[in-house]
Write an enzyme that holds these catalytic residues in place. Sequence first.
Site, PDB file in Angstrom:
ATOM      1  N   THR A  75      -8.153   3.514   8.610  1.00 32.76           N
ATOM      2  CA  THR A  75      -9.363   2.689   8.692  1.00 32.76           C
ATOM      3  C   THR A  75      -9.436   2.055  10.081  1.00 32.76           C
ATOM      4  OG1 THR A  75      -8.901   2.182   6.388  1.00 32.76           O
ATOM      5  CG2 THR A  75     -10.685   0.964   7.426  1.00 32.76           C
TER       6      THR A  75
ATOM      7  N   ARG B  91      -7.299  12.731   0.964  1.00 30.46           N
ATOM      8  CA  ARG B  91      -6.228  13.247   1.835  1.00 30.46           C
ATOM      9  C   ARG B  91      -4.838  12.783   1.410  1.00 30.46           C
ATOM     10  NH1 ARG B  91      -7.385   9.973   7.383  1.00 30.46           N
ATOM     11  NH2 ARG B  91      -9.429  10.891   7.085  1.00 30.46           N
TER      12      ARG B  91
ATOM     13  N   ASN C 285       0.852  -1.188   0.000  1.00 31.53           N
ATOM     14  CA  ASN C 285       0.000   0.000   0.000  1.00 31.53           C
ATOM     15  C   ASN C 285       0.890   1.241   0.000  1.00 31.53           C
ATOM     16  OD1 ASN C 285      -1.389   2.273   1.140  1.00 31.53           O
ATOM     17  ND2 ASN C 285      -3.043   0.916   1.738  1.00 31.53           N
TER      18      ASN C 285
ATOM     19  N   HIS D 263      -3.533  -4.674   7.900  1.00 29.28           N
ATOM     20  CA  HIS D 263      -3.612  -3.535   8.826  1.00 29.28           C
ATOM     21  C   HIS D 263      -2.694  -3.729  10.030  1.00 29.28           C
ATOM     22  CE1 HIS D 263      -5.652   0.317   9.320  1.00 29.28           C
ATOM     23  NE2 HIS D 263      -5.158   0.214  10.521  1.00 29.28           N
TER      24      HIS D 263
ATOM     25  N   GLU E 254     -10.694  -9.643   3.506  1.00 29.04           N
ATOM     26  CA  GLU E 254      -9.420  -9.243   4.121  1.00 29.04           C
ATOM     27  C   GLU E 254      -9.695  -9.120   5.610  1.00 29.04           C
ATOM     28  OE1 GLU E 254      -7.191  -5.919   2.492  1.00 29.04           O
ATOM     29  OE2 GLU E 254      -6.334  -5.531   4.464  1.00 29.04           O
TER      30      GLU E 254
ATOM     31  N   HIS F 132      -5.748   3.521  -1.432  1.00 30.79           N
ATOM     32  CA  HIS F 132      -7.069   3.825  -0.888  1.00 30.79           C
ATOM     33  C   HIS F 132      -7.425   5.231  -1.350  1.00 30.79           C
ATOM     34  CE1 HIS F 132      -9.754   4.061   2.992  1.00 30.79           C
ATOM     35  NE2 HIS F 132     -10.414   4.370   1.897  1.00 30.79           N
TER      36      HIS F 132
ATOM     37  N   GLU G 105      -8.727   0.248  -2.645  1.00 32.57           N
ATOM     38  CA  GLU G 105      -9.543   0.279  -1.420  1.00 32.57           C
ATOM     39  C   GLU G 105     -10.478   1.461  -1.540  1.00 32.57           C
ATOM     40  OE1 GLU G 105      -7.170   0.593   2.074  1.00 32.57           O
ATOM     41  OE2 GLU G 105      -6.176  -1.294   1.689  1.00 32.57           O
TER      42      GLU G 105
ATOM     43  N   HIS H 271       0.953   6.214   1.900  1.00 30.76           N
ATOM     44  CA  HIS H 271       1.688   7.181   2.733  1.00 30.76           C
ATOM     45  C   HIS H 271       2.841   7.853   2.002  1.00 30.76           C
ATOM     46  CE1 HIS H 271      -1.091   6.584   5.800  1.00 30.76           C
ATOM     47  NE2 HIS H 271      -0.789   5.314   5.999  1.00 30.76           N
TER      48      HIS H 271
ATOM     49  N   ARG I  33      -9.575   7.916  -0.850  1.00 34.35           N
ATOM     50  CA  ARG I  33     -10.549   8.322   0.170  1.00 34.35           C
ATOM     51  C   ARG I  33     -11.426   9.439  -0.353  1.00 34.35           C
ATOM     52  NH1 ARG I  33      -8.776   6.342   5.568  1.00 34.35           N
ATOM     53  NH2 ARG I  33     -10.579   7.467   6.332  1.00 34.35           N
TER      54      ARG I  33
HETATM   55  N1  PXP Z   1      -5.806  -3.105   4.496  1.00 40.13           N
HETATM   56  C1  PXP Z   1      -6.743  -2.128   4.573  1.00 40.13           C
HETATM   57  C2  PXP Z   1      -8.135  -2.468   4.203  1.00 40.13           C
HETATM   58  C3  PXP Z   1      -6.388  -0.834   4.984  1.00 40.13           C
HETATM   59  O1  PXP Z   1      -7.340   0.122   5.059  1.00 40.13           O
HETATM   60  C4  PXP Z   1      -5.041  -0.556   5.276  1.00 40.13           C
HETATM   61  C5  PXP Z   1      -4.643   0.829   5.665  1.00 40.13           C
HETATM   62  O2  PXP Z   1      -4.857   1.702   4.595  1.00 40.13           O
HETATM   63  C6  PXP Z   1      -4.112  -1.596   5.156  1.00 40.13           C
HETATM   64  C7  PXP Z   1      -4.519  -2.872   4.789  1.00 40.13           C
HETATM   65  C8  PXP Z   1      -2.654  -1.383   5.408  1.00 40.13           C
HETATM   66  O3  PXP Z   1      -2.457  -1.103   6.760  1.00 40.13           O
HETATM   67  P1  PXP Z   1      -1.041  -0.580   7.238  1.00 40.13           P
HETATM   68  O4  PXP Z   1      -0.799   0.742   6.560  1.00 40.13           O
HETATM   69  O5  PXP Z   1      -1.215  -0.443   8.724  1.00 40.13           O
HETATM   70  O6  PXP Z   1      -0.018  -1.608   6.851  1.00 40.13           O
END
Ligand code: PXP
Length: 243
Positions: free
Chosen positions: A101, A49, A7, A191, A151, A43, A70, A10, A45
């Site tokens: 999330t 953001r 992901n 997550h 998930e 994601h 996402e 960030h 959003r």
């Molecule tokens: N899975 C989902 C559905 C999420 O919303 C997120 C965070 O955006 C992640 C996985 C990844 O989580 P992390 O950034 O804590 O690794």
Amino acid sequence: MPILAVNVDHIATLRQARLAQEPDPVTAAHMAEIAGARAIIVHLREDRRHIQDRDVALLRQLIKTRLHLEMAATKEMHRLALGIKPDMVCLVPEKRQELTTEGGLAVAGREKEIASFLEPLHAAGIGSSLFIDPDPAQIEAAKAAGTHYIEIHTGAYADAPTPQARQAELAKVLAGIRLGRELGLKVNLGHGLNYDNIWAFAKVEGVSEYSIGHSIISRAVLTGMNEAVSRMAAIVGSFPDPA
Ligand code: PXP
């Protein structure tokens, strides 16, 4: 074997902090693929953001693995997903004020609504996943809603305040994986997973994908410090003496 899905939200968080052009999540996605990511997750959003519409459009054109989007189960996102055609959408709950999330999607009691949201996506060749807590009722509801994947939210496991609580949360995730597989679902985890807590799954069967963002981006920033600072120090050091 399970795949790593990275992901890159960030990277965009850092860019948006200055409303600048860099760092670009599209470049980060390309580098992640070269390094072994088998899917890229963003994601988009509602409040935009971090990831922007332009990022998703470019990722769709450029990435060579899989694009997982996402998103909240809203009309706007449904329309966007049908236009972008990611390889998979993962439906997540979304609140404006949250930092990230916070919990799994409430599917139980909304099976028909979610099924009718997913059907046009499936018909367009887009895969689906529902981000849910490791709660048997939600897993059974996810099956009834016709999703391809679930998930399982590993946040409660990752954030557990004591070793006992962590073990209890891990047991829920493991039971969730088993139930999902028994129901014929494919199961992903995500997550809060990091370089320490992921080891609990080293011998666990039945997981298709690990979805990881924050810990990877955090490590990338710090492991890159040496190169970034020494390069700039070399540039500044090559300039004229102030004396
Ligand atoms: N899975 C989902 C559905 C999420 O919303 C997120 C965070 O955006 C992640 C996985 C990844 O989580 P992390 O950034 O804590 O690794």
